[in-house]
Design a protein around this motif. Structure first.
Motif, PDB file in Angstrom:
ATOM      1  N   VAL A   1       0.848  -1.184   0.000  1.00 15.61           N
ATOM      2  CA  VAL A   1       0.000   0.000   0.000  1.00 15.61           C
ATOM      3  C   VAL A   1       0.886   1.237   0.000  1.00 15.61           C
ATOM      4  N   GLY A   2       0.580   2.170  -0.870  1.00 16.13           N
ATOM      5  CA  GLY A   2       1.309   3.427  -0.916  1.00 16.13           C
ATOM      6  C   GLY A   2       0.395   4.588  -0.597  1.00 16.13           C
ATOM      7  N   ILE A   3       0.825   5.462   0.311  1.00 18.29           N
ATOM      8  CA  ILE A   3       0.046   6.634   0.693  1.00 18.29           C
ATOM      9  C   ILE A   3       0.861   7.874   0.370  1.00 18.29           C
ATOM     10  N   GLY A   4       0.294   8.748  -0.447  1.00 19.87           N
ATOM     11  CA  GLY A   4       0.975   9.983  -0.810  1.00 19.87           C
ATOM     12  C   GLY A   4       2.055   9.810  -1.857  1.00 19.87           C
ATOM     13  N   LEU A   5       2.120   8.638  -2.519  1.00 19.99           N
ATOM     14  CA  LEU A   5       3.130   8.412  -3.555  1.00 19.99           C
ATOM     15  C   LEU A   5       2.672   9.017  -4.878  1.00 19.99           C
ATOM     16  N   PRO A   6       3.606   9.396  -5.749  1.00 16.67           N
ATOM     17  CA  PRO A   6       3.226   9.856  -7.095  1.00 16.67           C
ATOM     18  C   PRO A   6       2.434   8.782  -7.824  1.00 16.67           C
ATOM     19  N   ALA A   7       1.584   9.201  -8.757  1.00 18.67           N
ATOM     20  CA  ALA A   7       0.696   8.267  -9.443  1.00 18.67           C
ATOM     21  C   ALA A   7       1.461   7.190 -10.204  1.00 18.67           C
ATOM     22  N   ASN A   8       2.666   7.508 -10.661  1.00 24.80           N
ATOM     23  CA  ASN A   8       3.436   6.546 -11.454  1.00 24.80           C
ATOM     24  C   ASN A   8       4.405   5.717 -10.618  1.00 24.80           C
ATOM     25  N   GLN A   9       4.306   5.822  -9.305  1.00 28.60           N
ATOM     26  CA  GLN A   9       5.225   5.083  -8.429  1.00 28.60           C
ATOM     27  C   GLN A   9       4.481   3.970  -7.723  1.00 28.60           C
ATOM     28  N   THR A  10       5.023   2.768  -7.803  1.00 28.45           N
ATOM     29  CA  THR A  10       4.425   1.599  -7.161  1.00 28.45           C
ATOM     30  C   THR A  10       5.097   1.357  -5.817  1.00 28.45           C
ATOM     31  N   PRO A  11       4.312   1.149  -4.739  1.00 29.44           N
ATOM     32  CA  PRO A  11       4.926   0.898  -3.432  1.00 29.44           C
ATOM     33  C   PRO A  11       5.750  -0.376  -3.444  1.00 29.44           C
ATOM     34  N   THR A  12       6.884  -0.348  -2.773  1.00 23.48           N
ATOM     35  CA  THR A  12       7.772  -1.510  -2.708  1.00 23.48           C
ATOM     36  C   THR A  12       7.732  -2.194  -1.354  1.00 23.48           C
ATOM     37  N   GLU A  13       7.086  -1.567  -0.372  1.00 15.55           N
ATOM     38  CA  GLU A  13       6.965  -2.147   0.959  1.00 15.55           C
ATOM     39  C   GLU A  13       5.498  -2.424   1.262  1.00 15.55           C
TER      40      GLU A  13
END
Length: 213
Positions: free
Chosen positions: A20-32
């Protein structure tokens, strides 16, 4: 209410089965499992607990810590390597060609309102490196050396001297091991601990005020 519950269960499912990514850029996939780009704010009365965080095996110089900003009540990242000073710093001082009267007042320029310093050890040589140190006077009723740190005009000073008005018979080199403590990291301070030993060589008393429980 149903929408809120659905959102919570959806978030929990993602935490369990994916990233899950919170506040990440739209083109960035969470790695954790949970990746947050932003500031986490704690409201009054709320606390954050980390269960079974486990031991940290790295070093403070290559890590990022999470700290609580008491002014904004937020959690912020803190890089110890970016600090201009450390919580505890060790400084070996080497004074060459000191007067036979010793070192009386050396200004370290260390701000006494921000730091606390102590002398942890010392040794003395003649200016030529000889270890045969001699001094004037024969009175043996007083300790030989006096090594201490003291505050004057807002900065820490160092002193290393012979007691009872003695002096060295030659110029000397003085080595002092000095530890510097950053006051903001000293969460416990102690009053003077006075102990009457009643002539004994061993004994016990209550622990200092700031001792770990």
């Amino acid at each position: 209410m149903k929408t809120t519950l659905f959102t919570i269960f959806s978030l929990l499912s993602l935490l369990i089965f994916g990233q899950v990514g919170i506040g990440l850029p739209a083109n960035q996939t969470p790695t954790e499992t949970l990746e947050v780009n932003g500031v986490f704010q704690l409201h009054d009365g709320n606390e954050l607990f980390l269960e079974n965080a486990g031991p940290y095996m790295g070093t403070s110089g290559n890590s990022i810590m999470m700290v609580h900003n008491t002014d904004t009540n937020t959690l912020n990242k803190f890089d110890p390597g970016s600090m201009p000073f450390a919580a505890i710093t060790f400084i070996p001082y080497h004074f060459d060609n000191v007067s036979a009267h010793g070192l009386h007042n050396y200004d370290t320029k260390i701000d006494a309102s921000k730091f606390y310093i102590t002398i942890g050890g010392f040794f003395v040589l003649k200016e030529d490196g000889n270890t045969s140190i001699e001094m004037t006077g024969s009175d043996s009723h007083f300790p030989l050396y006096s090594a201490r740190a003291f505050v004057q005009n807002g900065t820490w000073r160092l002193k290393f001297d012979l007691n009872n008005d003695r002096q060295f018979d030659h110029l000397v080199d003085i080595y002092l091991n000095v530890s510097v403590y950053y006051n903001n990291f000293l969460t416990k301070t102690n009053t003077v601990k006075s102990v009457n030993m009643n002539g004994n060589t061993s004994g016990s008393t209550s622990k200092p005020d700031g001792a770990i429980e």
